[in-house]
Design a protein around this motif. Structure first.
Motif, mmCIF file in Angstrom:
data_model
loop_
_atom_site.group_PDB
_atom_site.id
_atom_site.type_symbol
_atom_site.label_atom_id
_atom_site.label_comp_id
_atom_site.label_asym_id
_atom_site.label_seq_id
_atom_site.Cartn_x
_atom_site.Cartn_y
_atom_site.Cartn_z
ATOM 1 N N LYS A 24 18.864 -7.794 52.563
ATOM 2 C CA LYS A 24 18.340 -6.588 53.591
ATOM 3 C C LYS A 24 19.221 -5.979 54.178
ATOM 4 O O LYS A 24 20.384 -6.332 54.302
ATOM 5 N N VAL A 25 18.798 -4.850 55.138
ATOM 6 C CA VAL A 25 19.878 -4.327 55.889
ATOM 7 C C VAL A 25 20.299 -4.975 56.899
ATOM 8 O O VAL A 25 19.705 -5.761 57.815
ATOM 9 N N HIS A 26 21.619 -5.322 57.315
ATOM 10 C CA HIS A 26 22.478 -5.847 58.211
ATOM 11 C C HIS A 26 22.042 -5.604 59.605
ATOM 12 O O HIS A 26 21.985 -4.391 59.800
ATOM 13 N N GLY A 27 21.715 -6.395 60.466
ATOM 14 C CA GLY A 27 21.410 -6.200 61.885
ATOM 15 C C GLY A 27 22.599 -5.237 62.607
ATOM 16 O O GLY A 27 22.241 -4.424 63.483
ATOM 17 N N GLY A 28 23.578 -5.439 62.251
ATOM 18 C CA GLY A 28 24.814 -4.805 62.714
ATOM 19 C C GLY A 28 24.790 -3.183 62.291
ATOM 20 O O GLY A 28 25.158 -2.273 63.077
ATOM 21 N N ALA A 29 24.066 -2.871 61.214
ATOM 22 C CA ALA A 29 23.918 -1.432 60.651
ATOM 23 C C ALA A 29 22.878 -0.864 61.414
ATOM 24 O O ALA A 29 23.001 0.408 62.091
ATOM 25 N N VAL A 30 22.092 -1.532 61.943
ATOM 26 C CA VAL A 30 20.687 -1.002 62.456
ATOM 27 C C VAL A 30 21.391 -0.863 64.028
ATOM 28 O O VAL A 30 20.826 -0.026 64.513
ATOM 29 N N MET A 31 22.016 -1.733 64.498
ATOM 30 C CA MET A 31 22.603 -1.471 65.782
ATOM 31 C C MET A 31 23.373 -0.323 66.163
ATOM 32 O O MET A 31 23.441 0.487 66.965
ATOM 33 N N LYS A 32 24.211 -0.050 64.823
ATOM 34 C CA LYS A 32 25.043 1.099 64.942
ATOM 35 C C LYS A 32 24.237 2.240 65.126
ATOM 36 O O LYS A 32 24.655 3.199 65.947
ATOM 37 N N TRP A 33 23.122 2.334 64.229
ATOM 38 C CA TRP A 33 22.061 3.491 64.171
ATOM 39 C C TRP A 33 21.561 3.504 65.620
ATOM 40 O O TRP A 33 21.396 4.899 66.323
ATOM 41 N N ILE A 34 21.306 2.323 66.239
ATOM 42 C CA ILE A 34 20.602 2.593 67.410
ATOM 43 C C ILE A 34 21.821 3.314 68.422
ATOM 44 O O ILE A 34 21.217 4.083 69.359
ATOM 45 N N ASP A 35 22.919 2.899 68.380
ATOM 46 C CA ASP A 35 23.859 3.291 69.335
ATOM 47 C C ASP A 35 24.165 4.713 69.163
ATOM 48 O O ASP A 35 24.324 5.506 70.034
ATOM 49 N N LEU A 36 23.964 5.203 68.021
ATOM 50 C CA LEU A 36 24.147 6.822 67.723
ATOM 51 C C LEU A 36 23.177 7.629 68.109
ATOM 52 O O LEU A 36 23.200 8.502 68.946
ATOM 53 N N ALA A 37 21.772 6.980 68.189
ATOM 54 C CA ALA A 37 20.672 7.735 68.484
ATOM 55 C C ALA A 37 20.603 7.821 70.040
ATOM 56 O O ALA A 37 20.348 8.895 70.813
ATOM 57 N N TYR A 39 23.275 7.555 71.989
ATOM 58 C CA TYR A 39 24.146 8.454 72.372
ATOM 59 C C TYR A 39 23.787 10.153 72.373
ATOM 60 O O TYR A 39 23.682 10.937 73.278
ATOM 61 N N ALA A 40 23.003 10.328 71.234
ATOM 62 C CA ALA A 40 22.523 11.587 70.973
ATOM 63 C C ALA A 40 21.698 12.222 71.999
ATOM 64 O O ALA A 40 21.426 13.288 72.344
ATOM 65 N N CYS A 41 20.722 11.097 72.244
ATOM 66 C CA CYS A 41 19.729 11.197 73.379
ATOM 67 C C CYS A 41 20.336 11.497 74.644
ATOM 68 O O CYS A 41 19.933 12.608 75.442
ATOM 69 N N ALA A 42 20.971 10.619 75.047
ATOM 70 C CA ALA A 42 21.793 10.846 76.383
ATOM 71 C C ALA A 42 22.672 12.026 76.573
ATOM 72 O O ALA A 42 22.584 12.711 77.548
ATOM 73 N N ALA A 43 23.247 12.398 75.772
ATOM 74 C CA ALA A 43 24.171 13.676 75.586
ATOM 75 C C ALA A 43 23.147 14.907 75.517
ATOM 76 O O ALA A 43 23.410 15.763 76.357
ATOM 77 N N CYS A 50 28.677 10.423 77.000
ATOM 78 C CA CYS A 50 28.113 9.386 77.512
ATOM 79 C C CYS A 50 28.594 8.187 76.727
ATOM 80 O O CYS A 50 29.139 8.107 75.607
ATOM 81 N N ILE A 51 28.872 7.150 77.569
ATOM 82 C CA ILE A 51 29.124 5.752 76.916
ATOM 83 C C ILE A 51 28.061 4.595 76.955
ATOM 84 O O ILE A 51 27.174 4.789 77.876
ATOM 85 N N THR A 52 27.893 3.796 76.096
ATOM 86 C CA THR A 52 27.033 2.741 76.137
ATOM 87 C C THR A 52 27.485 1.798 77.327
ATOM 88 O O THR A 52 28.618 1.072 77.138
ATOM 89 N N ALA A 53 26.684 1.467 78.324
ATOM 90 C CA ALA A 53 26.860 0.392 79.217
ATOM 91 C C ALA A 53 26.149 -1.130 78.960
ATOM 92 O O ALA A 53 26.523 -2.021 79.312
ATOM 93 N N TYR A 54 24.913 -0.758 78.384
ATOM 94 C CA TYR A 54 24.137 -1.979 78.061
ATOM 95 C C TYR A 54 23.419 -1.530 76.780
ATOM 96 O O TYR A 54 22.634 -0.571 76.561
ATOM 97 N N ALA A 55 23.085 -2.538 75.936
ATOM 98 C CA ALA A 55 22.038 -2.908 74.810
ATOM 99 C C ALA A 55 21.328 -4.065 74.973
ATOM 100 O O ALA A 55 22.144 -5.118 74.749
ATOM 101 N N GLY A 56 20.306 -4.168 75.168
ATOM 102 C CA GLY A 56 19.184 -5.445 75.164
ATOM 103 C C GLY A 56 18.037 -5.387 74.977
ATOM 104 O O GLY A 56 17.279 -4.329 74.591
ATOM 105 N N GLY A 57 17.586 -6.416 74.793
ATOM 106 C CA GLY A 57 15.985 -6.779 74.594
ATOM 107 C C GLY A 57 15.752 -6.470 73.318
ATOM 108 O O GLY A 57 14.464 -6.048 72.830
ATOM 109 N N ILE A 58 16.727 -6.382 72.236
ATOM 110 C CA ILE A 58 16.564 -6.173 71.064
ATOM 111 C C ILE A 58 15.604 -6.901 70.350
ATOM 112 O O ILE A 58 15.814 -8.163 70.456
ATOM 113 N N VAL A 111 25.803 5.903 80.082
ATOM 114 C CA VAL A 111 26.308 6.510 81.389
ATOM 115 C C VAL A 111 27.011 7.585 81.103
ATOM 116 O O VAL A 111 28.067 7.705 80.154
ATOM 117 N N ALA A 112 26.763 8.732 81.797
ATOM 118 C CA ALA A 112 27.431 10.022 81.340
ATOM 119 C C ALA A 112 28.870 9.910 82.257
ATOM 120 O O ALA A 112 28.816 9.190 83.394
#
Length: 165
Positions: A24-37, A39-43, A50-58, A111-112
């Motif tokens: 199945k798709v590796h959780g790390g790949a999903v987390m990368k896609w999450i971080d990209l989305a 960033y795009a949303c925050a920017a 913008c930088i990632t300060a926290y990712a949680g409750g996944i 965080v911007a």
């Protein structure tokens, strides 16, 4: 800023290189896609880098199969002075069909920052709909919960020996 974008959906194809040992798709790949989305949303909302300060409750609800079309939707649900809480929903399904299923969800705090890398103010987001008010209130509750979890986690961090070097 009249062209602020509160929500964005990025789409990816789950490729063979994304799979884990279970096929199945590796959780790390999903987390990368999450971080990209996130960033795009925050920017898009802040108009800044913008930088990632926290990712949680996944929560990995269902696996993603190789060959699936993956949709990662990111939405601003709360803003602080320099931070944006981004709600993330990941759906996937056969690209030949319209139906998608929930696979993963979480919260990411971005965080911007200015050109020197210092936190920079972001436009305030004010909830209007009942759903938005619920998401906003939920984000505020999560701030308090993260504080408590952070305090509890300190004991775990202190339990590790300092790095050698």
């Amino acid at each position: 800023m009249s062209d602020m974008q509160r929500e964005i959906t990025l789409r990816f194809m789950a490729e063979p290189g994304d799979q884990n040992f279970g096929g199945k798709v590796h959780g790390g790949a999903v987390m990368k896609w999450i971080d990209l989305a996130a960033y795009a949303c925050a920017a898009g909302w802040s108009g800044k880098y913008c930088i990632t300060a926290y990712a949680g409750g996944i929560r990995f609800v269902q696996p993603i199969h190789v060959g699936s079309l993956v949709e990662v939707t990111a939405k601003v649900i709360y803003t602080g002075r320099t931070s944006m809480h981004i709600g993330i929903r990941v759906d996937a399904g056969d690209p030949k069909e319209r139906q998608r299923y929930l696979t993963t969800h979480c919260i990411v705090i971005m965080v911007a920052v200015d050109n020197a890398g210092r936190p920079s103010p972001v436009p305030e987001w004010v909830p209007v709909t009942e759903e938005d008010k619920y998401l906003h209130a939920s984000a505020i509750k999560l701030v308090d919960m993260r504080r408590q979890i952070g305090e509890e986690m300190e004991a775990h961090v202190k339990g590790f020996p300092p790095p050698k070097g």
